[in-house]
Design a protein around this motif. Structure first.
Motif, mmCIF file in Angstrom:
data_model
loop_
_atom_site.group_PDB
_atom_site.id
_atom_site.type_symbol
_atom_site.label_atom_id
_atom_site.label_comp_id
_atom_site.label_asym_id
_atom_site.label_seq_id
_atom_site.Cartn_x
_atom_site.Cartn_y
_atom_site.Cartn_z
ATOM 1 N N ARG A 329 -81.762 -31.831 0.305
ATOM 2 C CA ARG A 329 -82.307 -33.149 0.645
ATOM 3 C C ARG A 329 -81.390 -34.264 0.154
ATOM 4 N NH1 ARG A 329 -88.479 -32.579 -1.543
ATOM 5 N NH2 ARG A 329 -89.066 -30.700 -0.406
ATOM 6 N N LEU A 330 -80.840 -34.067 -1.024
ATOM 7 C CA LEU A 330 -80.024 -35.114 -1.638
ATOM 8 C C LEU A 330 -78.756 -35.391 -0.846
ATOM 9 C CD1 LEU A 330 -80.126 -36.855 -4.274
ATOM 10 C CD2 LEU A 330 -78.559 -35.187 -5.276
ATOM 11 N N CYS A 331 -78.093 -34.334 -0.383
ATOM 12 C CA CYS A 331 -76.812 -34.533 0.300
ATOM 13 C C CYS A 331 -76.947 -34.591 1.822
ATOM 14 C CB CYS A 331 -75.819 -33.447 -0.092
ATOM 15 S SG CYS A 331 -76.263 -31.798 0.491
ATOM 16 N N GLY A 332 -78.086 -34.126 2.351
ATOM 17 C CA GLY A 332 -78.289 -34.186 3.795
ATOM 18 C C GLY A 332 -77.650 -33.029 4.549
ATOM 19 N N TRP A 333 -77.324 -31.946 3.866
ATOM 20 C CA TRP A 333 -76.719 -30.773 4.498
ATOM 21 C C TRP A 333 -77.613 -29.547 4.311
ATOM 22 C CZ3 TRP A 333 -71.604 -30.145 6.644
ATOM 23 C CH2 TRP A 333 -70.885 -31.354 6.706
ATOM 24 N N LYS A 334 -77.594 -28.637 5.307
ATOM 25 C CA LYS A 334 -78.210 -27.331 5.120
ATOM 26 C C LYS A 334 -77.322 -26.540 4.170
ATOM 27 C CE LYS A 334 -79.964 -27.183 9.872
ATOM 28 N NZ LYS A 334 -79.866 -26.468 11.162
ATOM 29 N N ILE A 335 -77.936 -25.847 3.237
ATOM 30 C CA ILE A 335 -77.153 -25.108 2.248
ATOM 31 C C ILE A 335 -77.601 -23.649 2.221
ATOM 32 C CG2 ILE A 335 -76.528 -24.901 -0.188
ATOM 33 C CD1 ILE A 335 -76.985 -27.895 -0.486
ATOM 34 N N ASP A 336 -76.629 -22.748 2.445
ATOM 35 C CA ASP A 336 -76.877 -21.302 2.382
ATOM 36 C C ASP A 336 -76.102 -20.770 1.180
ATOM 37 O OD1 ASP A 336 -77.337 -18.675 2.799
ATOM 38 O OD2 ASP A 336 -76.009 -18.471 4.534
ATOM 39 N N ILE A 337 -76.817 -20.348 0.153
ATOM 40 C CA ILE A 337 -76.166 -19.907 -1.086
ATOM 41 C C ILE A 337 -76.001 -18.389 -1.091
ATOM 42 C CG2 ILE A 337 -76.361 -19.773 -3.598
ATOM 43 C CD1 ILE A 337 -77.745 -22.378 -3.616
ATOM 44 N N LYS A 338 -74.795 -17.960 -1.461
ATOM 45 C CA LYS A 338 -74.510 -16.523 -1.598
ATOM 46 C C LYS A 338 -73.820 -16.287 -2.934
ATOM 47 C CE LYS A 338 -73.825 -15.801 3.380
ATOM 48 N NZ LYS A 338 -74.986 -14.920 3.617
ATOM 49 N N SER A 339 -74.145 -15.168 -3.528
ATOM 50 C CA SER A 339 -73.430 -14.793 -4.752
ATOM 51 C C SER A 339 -72.030 -14.313 -4.381
ATOM 52 C CB SER A 339 -74.178 -13.682 -5.487
ATOM 53 O OG SER A 339 -74.085 -12.477 -4.752
ATOM 54 N N HIS A 340 -71.141 -14.252 -5.357
ATOM 55 C CA HIS A 340 -69.776 -13.772 -5.127
ATOM 56 C C HIS A 340 -69.808 -12.362 -4.523
ATOM 57 C CE1 HIS A 340 -65.414 -13.481 -6.107
ATOM 58 N NE2 HIS A 340 -65.709 -12.188 -6.146
ATOM 59 N N SER A 341 -70.673 -11.526 -5.059
ATOM 60 C CA SER A 341 -70.751 -10.135 -4.572
ATOM 61 C C SER A 341 -71.262 -10.069 -3.142
ATOM 62 C CB SER A 341 -71.674 -9.315 -5.483
ATOM 63 O OG SER A 341 -71.151 -9.247 -6.792
ATOM 64 N N GLN A 342 -72.243 -10.899 -2.828
ATOM 65 C CA GLN A 342 -72.772 -10.911 -1.465
ATOM 66 C C GLN A 342 -71.712 -11.331 -0.464
ATOM 67 O OE1 GLN A 342 -76.159 -13.530 -2.318
ATOM 68 N NE2 GLN A 342 -77.430 -12.090 -1.176
ATOM 69 N N TYR A 343 -70.999 -12.392 -0.795
ATOM 70 C CA TYR A 343 -70.065 -12.950 0.169
ATOM 71 C C TYR A 343 -68.822 -12.089 0.343
ATOM 72 C CZ TYR A 343 -67.443 -16.378 2.822
ATOM 73 O OH TYR A 343 -66.727 -17.015 3.817
ATOM 74 N N PHE A 344 -68.320 -11.586 -0.774
ATOM 75 C CA PHE A 344 -67.082 -10.813 -0.702
ATOM 76 C C PHE A 344 -67.325 -9.309 -0.621
ATOM 77 C CE2 PHE A 344 -65.745 -14.811 -2.718
ATOM 78 C CZ PHE A 344 -64.743 -15.188 -1.835
ATOM 79 N N GLY A 345 -68.604 -8.878 -0.635
ATOM 80 C CA GLY A 345 -68.944 -7.466 -0.459
ATOM 81 C C GLY A 345 -68.613 -6.610 -1.635
ATOM 82 N N ASP A 346 -68.638 -7.171 -2.826
ATOM 83 C CA ASP A 346 -68.283 -6.384 -4.009
ATOM 84 C C ASP A 346 -69.411 -5.460 -4.441
ATOM 85 O OD1 ASP A 346 -66.002 -7.773 -3.952
ATOM 86 O OD2 ASP A 346 -66.481 -9.143 -5.594
#
Length: 366
Positions: A329-346
């Protein structure tokens, strides 16, 4: 009525700012109604009031006709010529029909009209005053409490603070001093209604203006506020002055400034961050206190994928998703959060509770 009455009217006109012509017209109209009520229902009567002496005359108007068919509204040419030889068919004859005891009725009626008009004028002035103060901070005293609605004495009127405009943990009793935000001002048959709020994001903004001279002076600007009243507020601030730390100015020495605001908000948590026109930097900032590794921007969708260290995932999301929700809400952007392991497949064995769509927060309108 007499000259003293007219003098009193003149004083009221000056004191209350009521146009004299409007007041006199209202009195004369009321006197016509009083005459009709007490002496008949003729529609061809008017009242004339001397502005200096206060003397009241009731005047009957009749059309000059050749043959009278209605005694109340018509007069024969023969009778009219007895009054004035210049009258002709089609003229209007006007003559005095003031009853002997009409002075007492006139005085009583005029008093009622004056009191009513003064009340209306005061209500009008109160409305104009507060309708121009929407969005301001106001301090008052709790006057009474009825069914969870608090009525606040704010000087010459009262403000209304309903349960939904207070945070869940706030408790007040009669005679407590209270600060609130003027959210809305409406006209009603009983006068202006001033609706107050302590949950509106603007309330927090006004509190910062009160506590932080740099904001009041325009050196530091509040760019955005996202709030879940009673729980947490995020605020983004900005300054063009390189010698001023906008976050530090809001926090104050030893946290004194922000502490005063937290106390006013009954312990509500406040995160203060720096606004930046670069969305990547801004999104990193607004997710504070979580640390961010990387931000990938999709300009077309105004969406961002944010990678955080595994151990920071819960902090970035916040309890029940509150941190990322307020950040979005503060920045006006949709935000999708991923952990390092989730994003890089560790790590392929992550708990299924951390599905991608759990972290995506739609931007809500403030």
């Amino acid at each position: 009525m007499n000259s003293e009455f007219m003098s009193a009217i003149n004083d009221l006109v000056k004191e209350k700012g009521i146009p004299k012509e409007m007041l006199l017209d209202a009195i004369e109209s009321a006197l016509v109604s009083a005459y009709k009520k007490n002496y008949g229902t003729a529609s061809n009567v008017r009242v004339e009031m001397n502005e200096e002496s206060g003397e009241v005359d009731v005047l009957m108007q009749k059309n000059v006709v050749e043959e009278v068919q209605d005694d109340l509204t018509e007069i024969s040419l023969e009778e009219a010529l007895e009054i004035d030889p210049r009258y002709q068919i089609g003229d209007i004859v006007e003559y005095q029909v003031t009853p002997r005891n009409f002075g007492r009725i006139a005085a009583q009626t005029a008093k009622q009209v004056v009191v009513q008009r003064i009340r209306e004028a005061e209500r009008g002035m109160i409305f104009e005053n507060y309708v121009n103060r929407q969005g301001d901070l106001i301090t008052g005293v709790v006057q009474r409490i009825s069914n969870d609605t608090i009525f606040v004495n704010i000087g010459n009127t009262e403000g209304i603070l309903v349960a939904g405009e207070r945070a869940a943990g706030e408790r007040y009793k009669v005679n407590d001093r209270i600060k609130a935000y003027i959210m809305d001002v409406r006209k009603s048959t009983k006068g202006p209604q001033i609706f107050l709020s302590r949950t509106h994001p603007g309330f927090v903004e006004r509190l910062f203006e009160l506590e932080v001279p740099e904001i009041e002076d325009g050196i530091v600007e509040i760019k955005s506020i996202a709030r879940e009243a009673g729980s947490r507020t995020k605020i983004a601030v900005y300054t063009e002055d390189e010698d001023v730390d906008p976050v530090g100015a809001c926090v104050g020495t030893g946290g004194s400034r922000v502490r005063n605001i937290v106390d006013e908000l009954w312990g509500e948590k406040i995160d203060i961050t720096t606004w930046d026109e670069d969305p990547q930097v801004l999104i990193k900032n607004v997710l504070s206190p979580a640390k961010v590794e990387e931000v990938m921007i999709d300009e077309d969708e105004k969406a961002a994928t944010v990678v955080v260290p595994d151990y920071q995932l819960s902090l970035a999301i916040g309890k029940e998703g509150q941190n990322v929700r307020l950040a979005a809400r503060l920045c006006g952007w949709k935000i999708d959060i991923k952990s390092h392991s989730q994003y890089f497949g560790d790590d392929e064995d992550l708990d299924e509770d951390f599905e991608d769509d759990y972290y995506e927060e739609e931007v809500n309108e403030n």
